[in-house]
Enzyme design. Structure first.
Site, mmCIF file in Angstrom:
data_model
loop_
_atom_site.group_PDB
_atom_site.id
_atom_site.type_symbol
_atom_site.label_atom_id
_atom_site.label_comp_id
_atom_site.label_asym_id
_atom_site.label_seq_id
_atom_site.Cartn_x
_atom_site.Cartn_y
_atom_site.Cartn_z
ATOM 1 N N ASP A 81 -50.724 -20.485 80.737
ATOM 2 C CA ASP A 81 -49.642 -19.775 81.410
ATOM 3 C C ASP A 81 -48.408 -20.667 81.561
ATOM 4 O O ASP A 81 -48.421 -21.853 81.236
ATOM 5 C CB ASP A 81 -50.098 -19.196 82.751
ATOM 6 C CG ASP A 81 -50.547 -20.256 83.743
ATOM 7 O OD1 ASP A 81 -49.832 -21.268 83.872
ATOM 8 O OD2 ASP A 81 -51.593 -20.085 84.394
ATOM 9 N N TYR A 82 -47.351 -20.076 82.063
ATOM 10 C CA TYR A 82 -46.036 -20.713 82.154
ATOM 11 C C TYR A 82 -46.083 -22.049 82.890
ATOM 12 O O TYR A 82 -45.403 -23.002 82.511
ATOM 13 C CB TYR A 82 -45.082 -19.752 82.880
ATOM 14 C CG TYR A 82 -43.647 -20.205 82.978
ATOM 15 C CD1 TYR A 82 -42.797 -20.138 81.875
ATOM 16 C CD2 TYR A 82 -43.127 -20.678 84.184
ATOM 17 C CE1 TYR A 82 -41.463 -20.536 81.966
ATOM 18 C CE2 TYR A 82 -41.802 -21.074 84.285
ATOM 19 C CZ TYR A 82 -40.974 -21.003 83.172
ATOM 20 O OH TYR A 82 -39.663 -21.395 83.262
#
Length: 275
Positions: A123-124
């Site tokens: 994820d980010y």
């Protein structure tokens, strides 16, 4: 004496050509992904034996004449696929593009890797090892495998006995939305026992732990620790299926070593060909 039908059976199997989905054929033998191939088909830019096809369910064999525009697409049975390791930094999306305009991994990767597919996601806010390949079968096989994934994690509190018991025995969480992406539709989640873990620092303000799991569920580790009131402050993937970051700098890529390719071909049940 009973007749040996093996040889005649093998000949029949050799004569029979394997049919595969057109988008798979195109992705294997060109620089287009399956999604990009689907778009080309829908736009009427693909021909089979001189006829335009727009049906996404179309199947072809190696004997068919396939074209994208005026370019002939030939099956390369000896094509050697490529796998790269990317040390993803925080602040990048593992996607071709982002509606919010955030930076994606493809903004950082060299243009020659723009058609490569990712083995799973980070994820980010996560960083670390990300595998990419130009072969969809390799990507799918690795992504849906039970190969070991090794992570280094920092959380904002104490690793309690309850957390350890859940890591040792597994746990089912009926409401696992905490720690998930806001748009995730997954609620309940079952976590298998961790393969291993090592609590490196355990304190009131923060704790550091190294864990080994063999699943790749959506934000699995963030959801797991959030269930115990622990926010994941840092998450870095160090290994995937025996392939390690080693000393690869953040934001850089490397090819697999010969030994890593050899192990990958064994995993894919292929002959070990030189790279």
């Amino acid at each position: 004496m009973k007749p040996n039908n093996t040889s005649s059976k093998n000949k029949k199997e050799e004569i029979k050509e394997e049919l595969i989905r057109l988008n798979k054929f195109l992705s294997h033998n060109s620089n287009y992904s399956r999604r990009e191939a689907d778009k080309l088909i829908e736009e009427g830019r693909v021909k089979i034996n001189g006829k335009v096809v727009t049906n996404l369910a179309t199947k072809v064999s190696s004997k068919d004449d396939v074209q994208i525009g005026k370019k002939n697409i030939k099956e390369d049975k000896n094509k050697i696929y490529t796998v790269i390791v990317y040390n993803k930094p925080k602040g990048e999306i593992v996607s071709k593009n982002d509606p919010q305009g955030r930076r994606t991994i493809y903004d950082s990767l060299e243009k020659k890797y723009k058609h490569f597919l990712c083995v799973g996601r980070l994820d980010y806010s996560s960083e670390g090892l990300l595998l990419l390949s130009d072969n969809v079968d390799v990507v799918n096989s690795l992504m849906h495998s039970d190969l070991e994934r090794v992570y280094k994690i920092k959380v904002n509190g104490v690793i309690t006995k309850s957390v350890e018991e859940a890591m040792q025995n597994g746990i089912t969480i009926e409401d696992a939305r905490i720690g998930a992406h806001k748009n995730s539709k997954i609620t309940a989640m079952t976590f298998a026992p961790f393969l291993a873990y090592d609590i490196q620092t355990n304190g009131e303000k923060f704790s550091k732990i190294k864990v080994v799991i063999n699943e790749g569920k959506n934000r699995e580790l963030r959801r797991f620790f959030a269930h115990f009131g622990l926010d994941v402050l840092d998450l870095k993937r160090l290994e995937y299926g025996g392939i390690s970051l080693n000393n690869l700098p953040t934001g850089k890529t490397r090819f697999l070593s010969k030994e890593e390719y050899k192990n990958l071909r064994i995993f894919m049940n292929e002959d070990d060909r030189s790279i």
